[in-house]
Design a protein around this motif. Structure first.
Motif, PDB file in Angstrom:
ATOM      1  N   ASP A 142      -4.900   4.427  -0.389  1.00 46.96           N
ATOM      2  CA  ASP A 142      -5.175   2.998  -0.238  1.00 46.96           C
ATOM      3  C   ASP A 142      -5.401   2.686   1.241  1.00 46.96           C
ATOM      4  N   ARG A 181       0.783  -1.239   0.000  1.00 52.29           N
ATOM      5  CA  ARG A 181       0.000   0.000   0.000  1.00 52.29           C
ATOM      6  C   ARG A 181       0.815   1.290   0.000  1.00 52.29           C
ATOM      7  N   ASN A 218      -0.109   4.913  -1.476  1.00 53.86           N
ATOM      8  CA  ASN A 218      -0.613   4.882  -2.851  1.00 53.86           C
ATOM      9  C   ASN A 218      -2.005   5.494  -2.847  1.00 53.86           C
ATOM     10  N   THR A 219      -2.321   6.270  -3.852  1.00 51.98           N
ATOM     11  CA  THR A 219      -3.644   6.892  -3.946  1.00 51.98           C
ATOM     12  C   THR A 219      -4.312   6.512  -5.260  1.00 51.98           C
ATOM     13  N   TYR A 220      -5.640   6.524  -5.207  1.00 51.02           N
ATOM     14  CA  TYR A 220      -6.429   6.140  -6.377  1.00 51.02           C
ATOM     15  C   TYR A 220      -7.623   7.074  -6.514  1.00 51.02           C
ATOM     16  N   THR A 221      -8.143   7.189  -7.743  1.00 47.06           N
ATOM     17  CA  THR A 221      -9.277   8.074  -7.981  1.00 47.06           C
ATOM     18  C   THR A 221     -10.575   7.434  -7.505  1.00 47.06           C
ATOM     19  N   ALA A 259      -6.643  -1.318  -3.862  1.00 48.00           N
ATOM     20  CA  ALA A 259      -5.446  -1.042  -4.667  1.00 48.00           C
ATOM     21  C   ALA A 259      -5.793  -0.775  -6.122  1.00 48.00           C
ATOM     22  N   GLY A 260      -6.704   0.165  -6.350  1.00 50.42           N
ATOM     23  CA  GLY A 260      -7.078   0.527  -7.709  1.00 50.42           C
ATOM     24  C   GLY A 260      -8.153   1.594  -7.713  1.00 50.42           C
ATOM     25  N   ASN A 261      -8.308   2.256  -8.846  1.00 45.42           N
ATOM     26  CA  ASN A 261      -9.319   3.302  -8.968  1.00 45.42           C
ATOM     27  C   ASN A 261     -10.722   2.754  -8.744  1.00 45.42           C
ATOM     28  N   VAL A 262     -11.565   3.530  -8.056  1.00 45.38           N
ATOM     29  CA  VAL A 262     -12.958   3.150  -7.821  1.00 45.38           C
ATOM     30  C   VAL A 262     -13.799   3.811  -8.908  1.00 45.38           C
ATOM     31  N   THR A 263     -14.567   2.989  -9.633  1.00 49.36           N
ATOM     32  CA  THR A 263     -15.412   3.498 -10.711  1.00 49.36           C
ATOM     33  C   THR A 263     -16.858   3.023 -10.575  1.00 49.36           C
TER      34      THR A 263
END
Length: 191
Positions: free
Chosen positions: A152, A83, A110-113, A180-184
């Motif tokens: 994350d 993370r 780590n950052t995600y949209t 661990a990934g973008n939320v859509t």
């Protein structure tokens, strides 16, 4: 006379060895540095064939093997922690007889949209919020993304802050913990 000459030579040799050791010319030196932001396990650093595992919440590290005086070093990240993404400062150089304790590690989450889809929005003025982060969604839009990425492992909660003119919107899949990934998959339905 021969005994005193031998004694003088031995004393001079001992003094030379002692001064070389004090300068680092005869012994190795430590290689390490400080660590900041390391909140999870998994960080492994390497210098040539030597490695060191740095545990979560460590504030410093040191390789188990010393390096020689006037030896080149080049520290690399062999494995990133979970993370996080870590970087090195002063990662390479040449030792000069004193400990090399300034190969520093800084880790950041780590950052995600965070975003999703919008259905049936015909009115203007829709504003969504995730805590203090907001996004205005224009009439006719079919998707949205918040301007600030989410770290994350951090909880998020999408809600309608301001309803659009003449409509009522609701949010589904709006709360969870960032993986661990973008939320859509957040869905905003407007009637």
């Amino acid at each position: 006379m021969k005994t005193s000459t031998t004694s003088l030579r031995l004393a001079a040799a001992a003094a030379l060895i002692s001064s070389l050791a004090a300068c680092g010319g005869y012994s190795g030196v430590d290689l390490g540095g400080t660590v900041s932001g390391l909140t999870t396990n998994g960080l492994v650093l390497a210098n040539g064939g030597s490695t060191v595992s740095v545990p979560a919440n460590a504030t410093s590290y040191k390789f188990p093997n010393q390096i020689g005086n006037q030896s080149a070093y080049s520290v690399t990240i062999q494995s990133q922690p979970a993370r996080l993404t870590c970087g090195l400062v002063n990662a390479s150089g040449t030792s000069s007889g004193v400990p090399v304790d300034y190969v520093n590690v800084t880790c950041t989450a780590n950052t995600y949209t965070l975003g999703g889809s919008v259905n049936g929005l015909t009115g203007s003025g829709l504003v969504l919020a995730n805590g203090t982060d907001t996004v205005s969604v224009a009439a006719g839009s079919t998707s949205f993304v918040f301007p600030t990425a989410v770290a994350d492992g951090t909880s998020y909660g999408v809600a309608v802050l301001t309803q659009p003119a003449g409509q009522t919107c609701s949010v589904t899949n709006g709360t969870a913990v960032m993986g661990a990934g973008n939320v859509t998959n957040v869905v905003v339905n407007c009637l």
